[in-house]
Write a protein that holds these residues in place. Structure first.
Motif, PDB file in Angstrom:
ATOM      1  N   UNK A 331       1.031 -26.107 -24.508  1.00  0.00           N
ATOM      2  CA  UNK A 331       0.564 -24.773 -24.868  1.00  0.00           C
ATOM      3  C   UNK A 331       1.199 -24.214 -26.117  1.00  0.00           C
ATOM      4  N   UNK A 332       2.346 -24.747 -26.528  1.00  0.00           N
ATOM      5  CA  UNK A 332       2.967 -24.264 -27.765  1.00  0.00           C
ATOM      6  C   UNK A 332       2.047 -24.474 -28.949  1.00  0.00           C
ATOM      7  N   UNK A 333       1.418 -25.648 -28.986  1.00  0.00           N
ATOM      8  CA  UNK A 333       0.541 -25.961 -30.113  1.00  0.00           C
ATOM      9  C   UNK A 333      -0.672 -25.044 -30.144  1.00  0.00           C
ATOM     10  N   UNK A 334      -0.977 -24.398 -29.011  1.00  0.00           N
ATOM     11  CA  UNK A 334      -2.103 -23.471 -28.926  1.00  0.00           C
ATOM     12  C   UNK A 334      -1.650 -22.024 -29.050  1.00  0.00           C
ATOM     13  N   UNK A 335      -0.381 -21.811 -29.362  1.00  0.00           N
ATOM     14  CA  UNK A 335       0.123 -20.451 -29.511  1.00  0.00           C
ATOM     15  C   UNK A 335       0.114 -19.666 -28.209  1.00  0.00           C
ATOM     16  N   UNK A 344       3.566 -20.080  -8.776  1.00  0.00           N
ATOM     17  CA  UNK A 344       2.166 -19.724  -8.538  1.00  0.00           C
ATOM     18  C   UNK A 344       1.281 -20.417  -9.570  1.00  0.00           C
ATOM     19  N   UNK A 345      -0.012 -20.367  -9.327  1.00  0.00           N
ATOM     20  CA  UNK A 345      -0.962 -20.856 -10.309  1.00  0.00           C
ATOM     21  C   UNK A 345      -1.073 -19.841 -11.437  1.00  0.00           C
ATOM     22  N   UNK A 346      -0.898 -20.282 -12.682  1.00  0.00           N
ATOM     23  CA  UNK A 346      -0.883 -19.357 -13.820  1.00  0.00           C
ATOM     24  C   UNK A 346      -1.225 -20.156 -15.072  1.00  0.00           C
ATOM     25  N   UNK A 347      -2.472 -20.118 -15.487  1.00  0.00           N
ATOM     26  CA  UNK A 347      -2.974 -21.007 -16.531  1.00  0.00           C
ATOM     27  C   UNK A 347      -2.409 -20.698 -17.919  1.00  0.00           C
ATOM     28  N   UNK A 348      -2.175 -21.756 -18.664  1.00  0.00           N
ATOM     29  CA  UNK A 348      -1.861 -21.637 -20.090  1.00  0.00           C
ATOM     30  C   UNK A 348      -3.048 -20.997 -20.802  1.00  0.00           C
ATOM     31  N   UNK A 349      -2.765 -20.162 -21.778  1.00  0.00           N
ATOM     32  CA  UNK A 349      -3.820 -19.629 -22.646  1.00  0.00           C
ATOM     33  C   UNK A 349      -4.020 -20.599 -23.806  1.00  0.00           C
ATOM     34  N   UNK A 350      -5.073 -21.377 -23.716  1.00  0.00           N
ATOM     35  CA  UNK A 350      -5.338 -22.389 -24.734  1.00  0.00           C
ATOM     36  C   UNK A 350      -6.146 -21.779 -25.877  1.00  0.00           C
ATOM     37  N   UNK A 351      -5.685 -21.995 -27.092  1.00  0.00           N
ATOM     38  CA  UNK A 351      -6.396 -21.575 -28.299  1.00  0.00           C
ATOM     39  C   UNK A 351      -6.358 -22.750 -29.263  1.00  0.00           C
ATOM     40  N   UNK A 352      -7.388 -23.565 -29.204  1.00  0.00           N
ATOM     41  CA  UNK A 352      -7.387 -24.814 -29.978  1.00  0.00           C
ATOM     42  C   UNK A 352      -7.442 -24.594 -31.478  1.00  0.00           C
ATOM     43  N   UNK A 353      -7.750 -23.381 -31.899  1.00  0.00           N
ATOM     44  CA  UNK A 353      -7.820 -23.092 -33.336  1.00  0.00           C
ATOM     45  C   UNK A 353      -6.537 -22.462 -33.869  1.00  0.00           C
ATOM     46  N   UNK A 354      -5.507 -22.389 -33.036  1.00  0.00           N
ATOM     47  CA  UNK A 354      -4.266 -21.761 -33.492  1.00  0.00           C
ATOM     48  C   UNK A 354      -3.624 -22.598 -34.594  1.00  0.00           C
ATOM     49  N   UNK A 355      -3.051 -21.972 -35.631  1.00  0.00           N
ATOM     50  CA  UNK A 355      -2.452 -22.735 -36.747  1.00  0.00           C
ATOM     51  C   UNK A 355      -1.292 -23.628 -36.335  1.00  0.00           C
ATOM     52  N   UNK A 356      -0.659 -23.361 -35.179  1.00  0.00           N
ATOM     53  CA  UNK A 356       0.427 -24.232 -34.746  1.00  0.00           C
ATOM     54  C   UNK A 356      -0.067 -25.651 -34.450  1.00  0.00           C
ATOM     55  N   UNK A 357      -1.351 -25.784 -34.115  1.00  0.00           N
ATOM     56  CA  UNK A 357      -1.907 -27.115 -33.859  1.00  0.00           C
ATOM     57  C   UNK A 357      -1.727 -27.993 -35.095  1.00  0.00           C
TER      58      UNK A 357
END
Length: 458
Positions: A331-335, A344-357
């Motif tokens: 998830x770091x690469x997705x910011x 608990x269940x707690x989903x990563x917020x995926x942002x495939x267009x984040x500049x960290x990718x």
């Protein structure tokens, strides 16, 4: 007594002189020091940590397997899966419990899938050039691990003779094993061997490794290496672990230094202290894991954005270009901006267009393409480059022969200019993430924005 003292002193001096003047035998050679051999594939490796539960809505091995092509494009090498074993129910924390409360070292948590699903993930990862390591919890088990009933003498006890969690910490969902008992060592060693022999994993990350006797780790490392070369990462910070047990250990001192700089509690001197000790006190081939986030830090301390603020990008870059084996937490690469719930269940917020990718992809390519940035003794030492603004600007070079990487960081919240006060960095370089070429000489002055950096290679 006064007469005796001079006589004793003379005898002592004579003995010391005789000992000093006695030559060593001509055929004397020191005993060879046998230490572990790092797997060749770890020389430029980057670790990627996977929190299976939070990785996808499904939270399964199969969904991780589907994402392998993306991770391949990112460029990471070693996939570290947090514990995959069934989780204890007695004294469980939260709804789903902690990965680190293990009820069966030979089993798989049904939340994630089956053993067949896991083996499919490992096989697919190998086919795509990855290596897979498992998070291993040797120090303690769940309260309802069968061993607690079948072998209660295998556990440490408190003052009252009852099972006890690890002392001082709030780890009420686990109880500590007693590694003075041969049965504990045999069970743990057999279980680790099982996952290498039968499931073909490539090593382990050892949870609180320093709470388990070093001779156990050294013995199990030798046993595993007899099967195939493995990679071992210790959640601990002791140099002696590197001799015969672990390839990599945590660099908590680096994390603390970088955090204090980012939060205005320290200047670059905090990093001088870290790199000085790293070069002077640690083995040259020790891989110290450098990270700006992991599962503990994210859940308990804050996200990288919380901790490093405007210094985050520079901190991430330093984690790749300074000495150490870098870690990316999923998830770091997705910011990802969430602190993930631990129980608990707690989903990563995926942002495939984040500049960290792109940043991580470019950093991995830089590390791979420049041998001076490789891990341990495969790479080159981090050598301080003297500059005229040393409390604000952190500069170093890693070089071997004609190859070099020069890095300059403004670790302050104000604009800084810097010139170099010796010829060590002089030369012509390509600038990271740019088509520009620069020649560094005695007339060069760099202007860096707050928390900005420059990385040059040749």
């Amino acid at each position: 007594m006064r007469r005796i003292l001079p006589i004793l002193a003379a005898l002592w001096l004579t003995a010391c002189s005789a000992a000093t003047d006695t030559p060593l035998p001509n055929d004397y050679t020191p005993e060879p020091y046998v230490k572990l051999t790092h797997p060749e594939w770890s020389k430029d490796a980057v670790i990627y940590q996977i929190n299976t539960r939070q990785y996808s809505e499904e939270g399964t091995f199969a969904k991780v397997q589907e994402d392998l092509p993306r991770l391949k494009e990112l460029g990471v090498d070693i996939l570290w899966l947090m514990p995959i074993h069934p989780i204890g129910e007695k004294n469980r924390k939260g709804t789903l419990g902690s990965y680190y409360s293990v009820k069966d070292y030979f089993g798989v948590n049904p939340e994630f899938g089956t053993k067949e699903d896991f083996k499919s993930l490992v096989d697919a990862a190998h086919d795509q050039g990855f290596y897979v390591i498992l998070d291993w919890v040797a120090n303690h088990t769940a309260w309802d691990h069968p061993m607690a009933t079948e072998h209660p003498d295998w556990y440490e006890k408190n003052w009252n003779g009852d099972f006890r969690p690890t002392p001082w910490w709030d780890w009420s969902d686990i109880i500590d094993l007693d590694f003075s008992k041969p049965g504990v060592r045999a069970h743990m060693s057999d279980a680790m061997t099982y996952w290498v022999e039968e499931m073909d994993v490539d090593g382990f990350r050892a949870d609180v490794a320093g709470y388990v006797p070093l001779d156990f780790w050294e013995g199990v490392r030798a046993r595993l290496d007899a099967i195939k070369p493995v990679f071992m990462l210790a959640e601990w910070q002791t140099r002696d672990l590197h001799a015969r047990a672990f390839d990599a250990t945590y660099a908590w001192e680096w994390k603390d230094a970088m955090k204090n700089i980012a939060q205005g509690r320290a200047d670059t001197g905090a990093l001088y202290g870290y790199y000085s000790a790293n070069e002077s006190a640690w083995p040259a081939d020790a891989m110290r894991m450098i990270y700006t986030s992991n599962h503990d830090q994210n859940s308990w301390d804050g996200t990288p954005f919380d901790i490093y603020g405007d210094a985050l990008e520079s901190a991430m870059v330093l984690s790749f270009v300074g000495e150490g084996i870098p870690l990316i937490y999923n998830g770091q690469e997705a910011g990802n901006t969430k602190r993930l719930e631990f129980f608990e269940k707690d989903l990563i917020r995926w942002n495939d267009d984040h500049p960290f990718q792109d940043l991580f992809r470019n950093l991995i390519e830089l590390k791979t393409d420049n041998p001076v940035l490789h891990n341990g003794a495969w790479g080159a030492r981090t050598t301080k480059v003297e500059n005229d603004n040393p409390q604000k600007v952190f500069s170093f070079i890693r070089r071997r022969g004609d190859e070099a990487v020069l890095a300059v960081f403004n670790f302050s919240d104000t604009l800084q200019s810097v010139s170099f006060t010796d010829a060590l960095p002089h030369g012509t370089y390509d600038q990271f993430q740019s088509d520009a070429t620069i020649t560094i000489n005695s007339d060069t002055t760099l202007i860096l924005e707050p928390w900005d950096y420059r990385v040059y290679s040749r």
